[in-house]
Design a protein around this motif. Structure first.
Motif, PDB file in Angstrom:
ATOM      1  N   SER A 188       5.205  36.554  -4.609  1.00  0.00           N
ATOM      2  CA  SER A 188       4.072  36.202  -3.755  1.00  0.00           C
ATOM      3  C   SER A 188       3.916  37.194  -2.623  1.00  0.00           C
ATOM      4  N   THR A 193      -0.046  34.054  -4.856  1.00  0.00           N
ATOM      5  CA  THR A 193       0.744  34.369  -6.037  1.00  0.00           C
ATOM      6  C   THR A 193       0.363  35.752  -6.557  1.00  0.00           C
ATOM      7  N   THR A 194       1.360  36.591  -6.763  1.00  0.00           N
ATOM      8  CA  THR A 194       1.120  37.954  -7.242  1.00  0.00           C
ATOM      9  C   THR A 194       1.747  38.102  -8.626  1.00  0.00           C
ATOM     10  N   SER A 213       0.233  31.747   1.307  1.00  0.00           N
ATOM     11  CA  SER A 213       0.951  32.315   0.169  1.00  0.00           C
ATOM     12  C   SER A 213      -0.032  32.662  -0.939  1.00  0.00           C
ATOM     13  N   SER A 273       9.906  35.380  -4.570  1.00  0.00           N
ATOM     14  CA  SER A 273       8.903  34.314  -4.602  1.00  0.00           C
ATOM     15  C   SER A 273       7.677  34.701  -5.420  1.00  0.00           C
ATOM     16  N   TRP A 281       2.384  37.104   1.457  1.00  0.00           N
ATOM     17  CA  TRP A 281       2.156  36.139   2.523  1.00  0.00           C
ATOM     18  C   TRP A 281       1.316  36.795   3.607  1.00  0.00           C
ATOM     19  N   GLY A 314       8.095  33.957   2.204  1.00  0.00           N
ATOM     20  CA  GLY A 314       8.770  33.870   0.918  1.00  0.00           C
ATOM     21  C   GLY A 314      10.148  34.510   0.916  1.00  0.00           C
TER      22      GLY A 314
END
Length: 558
Positions: free
Chosen positions: A238, A257-258, A255, A236, A240, A210
């Motif tokens: 995110s 998502t955070t 990836s 991003s 990884w 990202g």
């Protein structure tokens, strides 16, 4: 005594006798002791790990999934398990030829599925602890042996925003992985593995990740024996996860998502299954995210919880209250606080009261700085141009911050035993000044400035590792704007007879030897990073006339 070999998913079973003696049925199997001790600083690179339980164990429940040993840099440890003391003691012995890296953190994770001979199991939180391997007494004299670019010819900026040094091809030598903000990738430089400390050019192609990635940690997420990496990418939103292939390359990264703008990342077992889960501190989301590993290196949808401050930025994991459950330490940039989040062992956390950090926290790192067996906290305080030390009390509480001035925009705090005296030293990276500042620990957590390294443009981080396998810690420096990596190789380690600790035995040691023999107090003052044992050639605990002859022999031989 019975034995079991832990190898890459292959378990060789051996018969063992079982005993039903012990605590009443229904109580959980309990860890009652272990060696090395929690947060210890001096274990050897090849020594065993011993776990004592309160009752006989079911040996068949111990395998490569339920009993895991991992070196932050050296990776998954291979060894044999043996059972003694009526099967109440379990000993992990590294296989011949396997060793941890000098000065690295070692993690021991025991699964909740471990079972006693009476059919009781370990608590649902499992059990985890960590310790640090020793590094050799060293000179603190560094030679720059290489400076190399992170770019290909004609390429624009990559912007090195972080680095790690895991052994990615399982050859026993530490490799280098740079995390690059603008090119959105990981670049791998394999160690030449010839003792020079030099690295090959990076492997092509780089691994895409990202945007604006920086914080990173190593782990073996899928338990295949190859080291993996997790990275948070702020823009991003995110994290990884890149699974290692064992040859220096990674499979395509997953990836996750955070929360918004993740700037901190930590890996730890949050639910007692002995595999590594993932947390991020999300500055924009003003929270912490948690993603659970399914055991195969595949992570579930992130959930979020309150981090306890404002602008959660830095994040680290460790056992802050010594209960065998990993916790989180959150550094909040806007509220300028540090918050300990105590792990409950079920994927949830209980926040401790926030503590003033002494500045706007950019990064957090943990270690036992004063040798009391408790984890302490260090921070880098960004535009407050400082670093802070907050000593832990072993119950999750922190003492008031002790602030150390540093250069403009202090972005990184890194710990390692650079002089090999058994305590953690400290490197602060000041981005705008382009300076890495080394501070030496007096053993009580009090730091004294020692020396600086200077960047071509802007310093981003320092990685303290033994890249030439000689037993002492060297330093990898990354310059974020110039996109170069600098290798500072320590001149050492110090051997018996190297009385002035400059990495060689020569005429310069004669005057130091005389001082050590006639005035030990003055020797300690004049050569603060040396040990009296360097002059005690005959090892009788005293520097006296009996050391003269063997000292002369060493001088003549060199």
């Amino acid at each position: 005594m019975s034995h079991r070999v832990l190898a890459l998913g292959a378990i060789a079973f051996a018969a063992s006798s079982f005993s039903m003696a012990g605590p009443a049925f229904g109580q959980n199997l309990t860890v009652v002791g272990h060696s090395p001790a929690r947060h210890a600083m001096t274990p050897s690179l090849t020594g065993p790990i011993v776990i004592d339980f309160d009752r006989p164990v079911l040996t068949a429940s111990f395998n490569a999934t339920t009993f895991r040993v991992f070196g932050r840099w050296s990776g998954r440890a291979l060894g044999t398990l043996s059972f003694s003391n009526g099967d109440q003691r379990v000993t992990f012995t590294p296989l011949a030829g396997n060793r941890f890296s000098a000065g690295e953190m070692v993690f021991v994770n025991l699964s909740k599925d471990l079972t006693a001979a009476d059919a009781t199991t370990l608590r649902t939180a499992g059990y985890a602890y960590m310790y640090m391997t020793s590094s050799a007494p060293a000179t603190l004299v560094f030679n720059e042996i290489d400076e190399f670019s992170n770019r290909t010819p004609g390429e624009g900026t990559t912007r090195i925003y972080g680095a790690a040094a895991p052994d990615l091809n399982n050859d026993g030598w530490l490799d280098l992985c740079t995390v690059n903000e603008d090119s959105h990738d990981l670049r791998i430089f394999l160690n030449r593995a010839d003792g020079t400390g030099l690295f090959h050019p990076f492997l092509n192609p780089p691994l895409p990740i990202g945007v604006q990635a920086s914080p990173n940690e190593t782990a073996d997420f899928n338990n295949d024996g190859n080291t993996d990496m997790a990275v948070a990418a702020a823009l991003s939103a995110s994290a990884w996860v890149a699974l290692g292939n064992g040859d220096g390359t990674f499979s395509p990264a997953q990836s996750i998502t955070t929360g918004n703008v993740p700037h901190g990342l930590a890996v730890l077992d949050v639910d007692g299954d002995a595999d590594w889960d993932l947390c991020t501190a999300n500055t924009g989301g003003n929270n912490v995210s948690l993603s659970i590993n399914n055991g195969s290196g595949v992570f579930g949808v992130a959930t979020h919880f309150e981090g306890g401050g404002s602008g959660e930025y830095g994040l680290a994991s460790g056992d802050m209250n010594n209960d065998g459950i990993m916790d989180l330490v959150v550094g909040a940039r806007i509220s300028q606080t540090v918050i300990v989040q105590l792990g409950n062992g079920d994927g949830t956390f209980t926040g401790m009261p926030s503590v003033p950090a002494g500045g706007s926290v950019w990064m957090v790192s943990l270690g036992d700085l004063n040798g009391d067996g408790n984890l302490d906290v260090t921070t880098s305080n960004s535009f407050d141009n400082s670093g802070s030390i907050l000593l832990g009390n072993g119950a999750g509480g922190l003492a008031s911050a002790v602030v150390t001035p540093a250069g403009d925009h202090t972005v990184a705090t890194d710990l390692g035993d650079l002089d090999g005296d058994g305590d953690l030293d400290w490197v602060l990276s000041s981005f705008t000044d382009g300076e890495w500042r080394v501070h030496l620990n007096n053993g009580a957590g009090v730091m004294t400035y020692n020396q600086s390294f200077f960047a071509n443009d802007n310093s981003s981080c320092a990685t303290l590792i033994d890249f030439d396998n000689d037993g002492d810690l060297d330093i990898v420096l990354t310059d974020e704007i110039a996109d170069v990596v600098t290798l500072q190789k320590q001149k050492g380690p110090i051997s018996s007879g190297d009385v002035n600790c400059d990495g060689q035995i020569d005429g310069k040691d004669v005057s130091a030897f005389v001082v050590a023999m006639l005035s030990p107090g003055n020797y300690a003052t004049k050569y603060p990073h040396c040990l009296v044992s360097n002059a005690d050639i005959d090892s009788n605990s005293t520097v006296d006339t009996s050391d003269i002859a063997p000292f002369v022999t060493l001088l003549t031989a060199n």
